[in-house]
Write an enzyme that holds these catalytic residues in place. Structure first.
Site, PDB file in Angstrom:
ATOM      1  N   ASN A   9       1.976  14.112  32.595  1.00 19.28           N
ATOM      2  CA  ASN A   9       2.848  15.284  32.511  1.00 19.28           C
ATOM      3  C   ASN A   9       2.734  15.827  31.092  1.00 19.28           C
ATOM      4  O   ASN A   9       3.276  15.245  30.157  1.00 19.28           O
ATOM      5  CB  ASN A   9       4.289  14.855  32.834  1.00 19.28           C
ATOM      6  CG  ASN A   9       5.286  15.989  32.654  1.00 19.28           C
ATOM      7  OD1 ASN A   9       4.896  17.132  32.399  1.00 19.28           O
ATOM      8  ND2 ASN A   9       6.563  15.675  32.778  1.00 19.28           N
ATOM      9  N   LYS A  11       4.002  18.408  29.887  1.00 16.00           N
ATOM     10  CA  LYS A  11       5.230  19.123  29.477  1.00 16.00           C
ATOM     11  C   LYS A  11       4.862  20.464  28.820  1.00 16.00           C
ATOM     12  O   LYS A  11       3.875  21.078  29.206  1.00 16.00           O
ATOM     13  CB  LYS A  11       6.092  18.224  28.589  1.00 16.00           C
ATOM     14  CG  LYS A  11       6.371  16.864  29.265  1.00 16.00           C
ATOM     15  CD  LYS A  11       7.432  16.055  28.604  1.00 16.00           C
ATOM     16  CE  LYS A  11       7.632  14.748  29.360  1.00 16.00           C
ATOM     17  NZ  LYS A  11       8.707  13.922  28.836  1.00 16.00           N
ATOM     18  N   HIS A  95      12.337  16.629  37.438  1.00 15.53           N
ATOM     19  CA  HIS A  95      12.163  15.894  36.182  1.00 15.53           C
ATOM     20  C   HIS A  95      13.480  15.896  35.401  1.00 15.53           C
ATOM     21  O   HIS A  95      14.233  16.865  35.445  1.00 15.53           O
ATOM     22  CB  HIS A  95      11.048  16.533  35.343  1.00 15.53           C
ATOM     23  CG  HIS A  95      10.675  15.663  34.191  1.00 15.53           C
ATOM     24  ND1 HIS A  95      11.373  15.672  33.018  1.00 15.53           N
ATOM     25  CD2 HIS A  95       9.702  14.725  34.057  1.00 15.53           C
ATOM     26  CE1 HIS A  95      10.845  14.781  32.196  1.00 15.53           C
ATOM     27  NE2 HIS A  95       9.829  14.192  32.800  1.00 15.53           N
ATOM     28  N   GLU A  97      14.146  16.408  32.403  1.00 11.18           N
ATOM     29  CA  GLU A  97      14.332  17.542  31.482  1.00 11.18           C
ATOM     30  C   GLU A  97      14.787  18.788  32.242  1.00 11.18           C
ATOM     31  O   GLU A  97      15.512  19.621  31.705  1.00 11.18           O
ATOM     32  CB  GLU A  97      13.041  17.780  30.691  1.00 11.18           C
ATOM     33  CG  GLU A  97      12.846  16.688  29.640  1.00 11.18           C
ATOM     34  CD  GLU A  97      11.430  16.207  29.464  1.00 11.18           C
ATOM     35  OE1 GLU A  97      10.488  16.934  29.806  1.00 11.18           O
ATOM     36  OE2 GLU A  97      11.261  15.063  28.976  1.00 11.18           O
ATOM     37  N   GLU A 167      12.182   7.436  36.362  1.00  6.05           N
ATOM     38  CA  GLU A 167      12.107   7.696  34.930  1.00  6.05           C
ATOM     39  C   GLU A 167      13.499   7.586  34.318  1.00  6.05           C
ATOM     40  O   GLU A 167      14.267   8.560  34.331  1.00  6.05           O
ATOM     41  CB  GLU A 167      11.563   9.111  34.675  1.00  6.05           C
ATOM     42  CG  GLU A 167      10.174   9.340  35.215  1.00  6.05           C
ATOM     43  CD  GLU A 167       9.445  10.447  34.437  1.00  6.05           C
ATOM     44  OE1 GLU A 167       8.398  10.152  33.883  1.00  6.05           O
ATOM     45  OE2 GLU A 167       9.956  11.571  34.374  1.00  6.05           O
ATOM     46  N   GLY A 173      10.402   9.665  26.098  1.00  6.33           N
ATOM     47  CA  GLY A 173      10.150  10.205  24.755  1.00  6.33           C
ATOM     48  C   GLY A 173      10.821   9.448  23.632  1.00  6.33           C
ATOM     49  O   GLY A 173      10.872   9.928  22.504  1.00  6.33           O
ATOM     50  N   SER A 213       8.105   6.431  28.142  1.00  6.14           N
ATOM     51  CA  SER A 213       7.432   5.707  27.057  1.00  6.14           C
ATOM     52  C   SER A 213       6.366   4.726  27.570  1.00  6.14           C
ATOM     53  O   SER A 213       6.162   3.663  26.974  1.00  6.14           O
ATOM     54  CB  SER A 213       8.445   4.999  26.158  1.00  6.14           C
ATOM     55  OG  SER A 213       9.285   5.964  25.540  1.00  6.14           O
TER      56      SER A 213
HETATM   57  P1  13P Z   1       7.061   9.969  27.776  1.00  7.34           P
HETATM   58  O1  13P Z   1       5.896   9.185  28.350  1.00  7.34           O
HETATM   59  O2  13P Z   1       6.675  10.862  26.651  1.00  7.34           O
HETATM   60  O3  13P Z   1       8.227   9.076  27.473  1.00  7.34           O
HETATM   61  O4  13P Z   1       7.548  10.968  28.947  1.00  7.34           O
HETATM   62  C1  13P Z   1       7.751  10.460  30.217  1.00  7.34           C
HETATM   63  C2  13P Z   1       7.958  11.577  31.136  1.00  7.34           C
HETATM   64  O5  13P Z   1       8.963  12.275  31.064  1.00  7.34           O
HETATM   65  C3  13P Z   1       6.904  11.862  32.127  1.00  7.34           C
HETATM   66  O6  13P Z   1       7.331  12.779  33.066  1.00  7.34           O
END
Ligand code: 13P
Length: 258
Positions: A9, A11, A95, A97, A167, A173, A213
């Site tokens: 992803n 982002k 997601h 976010e 997740e 992150g 992560s």
């Molecule tokens: P990170 O791997 O940067 O923690 O992000 C995970 C994520 O949100 C994947 O959709």
């Protein structure tokens, strides 16, 4: 036997040049691997270019979001048919976010999952608890509610298009991944829930990715867990070396191949 599935992803990262370079680099390194499904999910605006860069590889294309309406006066939104048009196979839906920054609800997520499947896209449906929910012992209740509401009304045939991504929000992150045991516990709980909502065959066939992560040095431990079928990778998917090594580790652990 569930085929492992690792998706990146990206982002809201990259620009056109770096998106193309990253896609080509990933395709060069792992574009011919068997025994695993691999996808990258660039920003909407680079999907078309990245599709070209991946065209002679096994790497699939995914989008990071979709709107549930087929067309019309929905300024700024993108339909499932449009994503199909651009060669997308997958779409990330729900997601954290989008839930917590943009404010998406379970009901909206449910509509998006349904629209995606109706248009032949394979949803990667994200669920996960906040840190305070975990600390309050509510992880199982929160994830159960997200899964039930997100999948509401999906029949046994349509559910088979779905991959669930667990997740935990506190792991995204932050550099602090869920321990393999924490991930396994929630994945097994989700699988049991699917057996109740559908049946045991569907539960044992459906893939559940871990995200939060995930990086090269924790991939082996996570992928060794029996109910962890793959990874949804954020930050580490922006580095071709890291992403490729995670995919290689995942396939090696799940299939015993190199
Ligand atoms: P990170 O791997 O940067 O923690 O992000 C995970 C994520 O949100 C994947 O959709």
């Amino acid at each position: 036997m569930r085929k492992p599935f690792v998706a990146g992803n990206w982002k809201m990262n990259t620009d056109i040049a770096s998106a193309l370079a990253l896609a080509r680099d990933i395709a060069d390194r792992i574009g011919r691997l068997d025994g695993i499904d691999v996808a990258v999910c660039p920003p909407f605006v680079y999907l078309h270019a990245v599709a070209d860069a991946l065209s002679s590889s096994n790497i699939a294309l995914g989008a990071q979001n979709v709107f549930f309406q087929p067309n019309g006066a929905f300024t700024g939104e993108i339909s499932a048919a449009m994503l199909k048009d651009l060669s997308c196979t997958y779409v990330i839906i729900g997601h954290s976010e989008r839930r917590h920054v943009i404010g998406e609800t379970d009901d909206l997520i449910n509509k998006k999952i349904s629209a995606a499947i109706n248009n032949g896209l394979l949803p990667i449906f994200c669920v996960g608890e906040l840190l305070e929910q975990r600390k309050a012992g509510k992880t199982s209740a929160v994830v159960t509610e997200q899964v039930k509401k997100g999948l509401a009304g999906l029949c046994t045939e349509r559910i088979q298009a779905v991959t669930i991504a667990y997740e935990p929000v506190w792991a995204i992150g932050t550099g602090i991944n869920a321990t393999p045991e924490q991930a396994q516990e929630v994945h097994a709980m989700i699988r049991d829930l699917l057996a109740c909502l559908y049946d045991k065959t569907i539960a044992s066939n459906l893939r559940i990715q871990y995200g939060g992560s995930a990086k090269p040095d924790n991939t082996a431990q996570l992928m060794t867990q029996p109910d962890v079928d793959g990874l949804l990778v954020g930050g580490a998917s922006l580095k071709a070396d890291d992403f490729a090594s995670m995919v290689e580790t995942a396939v090696k652990i799940k299939t015993g191949s190199n």
